[in-house]
Write an enzyme that holds these catalytic residues in place. Structure first.
Site, PDB file in Angstrom:
ATOM      1  N   GLY A   1      23.491 -30.385 -18.508  1.00 43.67           N
ATOM      2  CA  GLY A   1      22.585 -30.566 -19.637  1.00 43.67           C
ATOM      3  C   GLY A   1      21.123 -30.581 -19.217  1.00 43.67           C
TER       4      GLY A   1
ATOM      5  N   ASN B   1      22.354 -40.100 -27.712  1.00 42.85           N
ATOM      6  CA  ASN B   1      23.280 -40.658 -26.727  1.00 42.85           C
ATOM      7  C   ASN B   1      23.353 -42.182 -26.765  1.00 42.85           C
ATOM      8  OD1 ASN B   1      20.570 -39.841 -25.826  1.00 42.85           O
ATOM      9  ND2 ASN B   1      21.059 -40.888 -23.927  1.00 42.85           N
TER      10      ASN B   1
ATOM     11  N   GLN C   1      25.720 -34.543 -26.682  1.00 39.53           N
ATOM     12  CA  GLN C   1      26.573 -35.603 -27.244  1.00 39.53           C
ATOM     13  C   GLN C   1      27.300 -35.176 -28.509  1.00 39.53           C
ATOM     14  OE1 GLN C   1      27.381 -38.345 -25.759  1.00 39.53           O
ATOM     15  NE2 GLN C   1      25.802 -38.567 -24.192  1.00 39.53           N
TER      16      GLN C   1
ATOM     17  N   ALA D   1      29.477 -30.223 -19.358  1.00 38.99           N
ATOM     18  CA  ALA D   1      30.931 -30.388 -19.220  1.00 38.99           C
ATOM     19  C   ALA D   1      31.360 -31.848 -19.062  1.00 38.99           C
ATOM     20  CB  ALA D   1      31.431 -29.580 -18.019  1.00 38.99           C
ATOM     21  N   HIS D   2      30.568 -32.638 -18.339  1.00 37.54           N
ATOM     22  CA  HIS D   2      31.092 -33.972 -17.990  1.00 37.54           C
ATOM     23  C   HIS D   2      31.063 -34.964 -19.142  1.00 37.54           C
ATOM     24  CE1 HIS D   2      27.460 -36.604 -17.222  1.00 37.54           C
ATOM     25  NE2 HIS D   2      26.871 -35.432 -17.149  1.00 37.54           N
TER      26      HIS D   2
ATOM     27  N   THR E   1      25.383 -18.075  -6.335  1.00 38.29           N
ATOM     28  CA  THR E   1      26.806 -17.727  -6.399  1.00 38.29           C
ATOM     29  C   THR E   1      27.504 -18.602  -7.436  1.00 38.29           C
ATOM     30  OG1 THR E   1      26.757 -17.076  -4.102  1.00 38.29           O
ATOM     31  CG2 THR E   1      28.931 -17.587  -5.022  1.00 38.29           C
TER      32      THR E   1
ATOM     33  N   CYS F   1      20.756 -42.978 -17.679  1.00 34.58           N
ATOM     34  CA  CYS F   1      19.569 -42.458 -16.996  1.00 34.58           C
ATOM     35  C   CYS F   1      18.435 -43.464 -17.001  1.00 34.58           C
ATOM     36  CB  CYS F   1      19.106 -41.170 -17.658  1.00 34.58           C
ATOM     37  SG  CYS F   1      20.409 -39.965 -17.687  1.00 34.58           S
TER      38      CYS F   1
HETATM   39  C1  LIG Z   1      24.052 -36.694 -20.435  1.00 35.25           C
HETATM   40  C2  LIG Z   1      23.005 -36.051 -21.289  1.00 35.25           C
HETATM   41  C3  LIG Z   1      22.169 -35.036 -20.781  1.00 35.25           C
HETATM   42  C4  LIG Z   1      22.205 -34.632 -19.334  1.00 35.25           C
HETATM   43  O1  LIG Z   1      23.300 -33.839 -19.022  1.00 35.25           O
HETATM   44  P1  LIG Z   1      23.677 -33.664 -17.455  1.00 35.25           P
HETATM   45  O2  LIG Z   1      24.786 -32.667 -17.467  1.00 35.25           O
HETATM   46  O3  LIG Z   1      24.105 -35.011 -16.983  1.00 35.25           O
HETATM   47  O4  LIG Z   1      22.457 -33.165 -16.771  1.00 35.25           O
HETATM   48  C5  LIG Z   1      21.263 -34.460 -21.626  1.00 35.25           C
HETATM   49  N1  LIG Z   1      21.166 -34.831 -22.909  1.00 35.25           N
HETATM   50  C6  LIG Z   1      21.942 -35.786 -23.446  1.00 35.25           C
HETATM   51  C7  LIG Z   1      21.789 -36.142 -24.875  1.00 35.25           C
HETATM   52  C8  LIG Z   1      22.880 -36.438 -22.648  1.00 35.25           C
HETATM   53  O5  LIG Z   1      23.628 -37.399 -23.174  1.00 35.25           O
END
Ligand SMILES: *Cc1c(COP(=O)(O)O)cnc(C)c1O
Length: 393
Positions: free
Chosen positions: A72, A160, A188, A209-210, A246, A334
């Protein structure tokens, strides 16, 4: 330490789904470089393209409009990089004519806020849109800020920390009417509510993805055909030259599998998670006096419940719950570690003291009604004890 672990922090990250893990493990045997022309390369390439189709399907996008990134944060940074390239002249100064103004909201994720602030230091004009008490952007403020110099508007789909969902379709219509580019950070929203880029009309959309039971370190940016793009990472010709390096096959495969599952499950997710959320919310309201539920009452993610416990301190609540096996957060992962109260809660008008006493519960697959009931047994005495000790009233 409690033996029982109840993870209620899915907005920070989610565990890999078993199916995702299995697909990734299988992919460790696929060693080809997806850009190579021999058989091993073509095999790897085919799998990358299948994953791109799965992501496209999840977002209602053409596979050709999906760019893989490291997540993200990178997807969001890539959009601001494209705007930087447009807004600067050949000497690196912000152009005196043309579109160079950026509009974001006060409640964006730090990777959007700080990208916008970075452009501000370079001389771009940036407007930070205020939100109302529920975290909805003030449409009139957007109307006022939009003008013939607006280059980009970036509004997150769902927050978030408090889960408030914006009306991206309505916002996009205003932005496109004003001739600017429209981006939404949908990290989100994707997988939790239906998302379709064609219906929304956005030019850019970010996902990761996570946050949808896939691996960390991989994500995607939807870029509408014709919207400007310039690379953050220069090098080879991967992703049409917009993102060198890559291919991270295993990550991409994991993202593809997570996207496939999310497409199939988003409706059930909405029903089941909102029932769990209601159980937690109603239980807290019944058992803990003087609390405040933050975020929008109805336009809210099915899994996110942000609650203020005035008179108790957020970090103390978090650590007390952790001892009992319950894992929550005080806001975004964060921003934790900083002692600043949540910029999102402050933007909704919550006082700094009350913001400090706030907890984000973010639910996910894997949480049972019994886990909610355990939380409802465990939390009230903790709040009572912390309030009794507190000097802040
Ligand atoms: C977690 C999050 C991100 C960051 O995504 P990453 O893949 O961890 O860099 C960005 N925006 C929102 C709203 C998020 O919750």
């Amino acid at each position: 330490m409690s033996e029982r672990r109840v993870y209620i922090d899915y907005n920070a990250t989610s565990p890999l789904k078993e199916e995702v893990k299995a697909a990734m493990i299988e992919d460790f045997a696929v060693y080809g470089n997806a850009s190579s022309l021999h058989t091993a390369g073509r095999l790897a390439h085919a799998r990358v393209e299948e994953a791109r189709q799965a992501v496209g399907k999840l977002l209602g996008a053409l596979p050709a409009d999906i760019v893989f990134t490291s997540g993200g944060s990178e997807s969001n940074n890539t959009v601001f990089q494209a705007m930087r390239q447009i807004g600067l002249d050949s000497e690196g100064k912000v152009r005196s004519a043309g579109r160079t103004e950026i509009i974001v909201t006060e409640i964006e994720h730090p990777c959007v806020l700080n990208s916008a602030k970075f452009l501000e230091t370079m001389g771009f004009k940036v407007t930070f849109l205020p939100v109302d008490e529920y975290g909805k952007i003030k449409i009139d403020a957007l109307r006022t800020a939009l003008n013939e110099r607006t280059l980009l508007v970036s509004v997150m789909m769902a927050n978030n920390e408090i889960g408030t969902i914006q009306d991206i379709r309505q916002i996009t219509a205003l932005v496109k009417n004003a001739g600017a580019w429209m981006h939404t950070d949908a990290v989100q929203g994707v997988g939790k509510i239906p998302v379709n880029v064609a219906e929304l009309g956005v030019d850019y959309l970010t996902m990761s993805a996570h946050k949808i039971y896939g691996p960390k370190g991989i994500g995607a940016l939807y870029v509408k055909n014709g919207a400007p793009l310039s690379p953050l990472i220069h090098g080879g010709h991967q992703e049409d030259g917009f993102r060198a390096g890559t291919y991270n096959n295993i990550g991409i495969l994991g993202l593809g599998k997570a996207a496939e599952l999310a497409s199939a499950e988003v409706e059930r997710y909405g029903k089941e998670l909102s029932a769990l959320r209601a159980r937690l919310r109603d239980g807290l309201l019944a058992k803990v006096p003087n609390i405040k539920i933050n975020g929008h009452p109805t336009d809210v993610l099915p899994n996110t419940l942000n609650v203020s416990f005035p008179g108790a301190e957020g970090e103390a609540i978090l650590l007390s719950l952790d001892i009992m096996g319950i894992e929550v957060s005080t806001g975004s992962a964060c921003a934790s570690g900083s002692l600043e109260p949540s910029h999102v809660l402050l933007a909704t008008g919550v006082s700094p003291e009350v913001a400090h006493g706030s907890i984000r519960f973010s639910l996910g697959w894997g949480i049972t009604p019994e886990d909610i009931d355990y939380t409802l047994e465990t939390l009230p005495p903790i709040i009572q004890r912390l309030r009794a000790m507190s000097t802040v009233k």
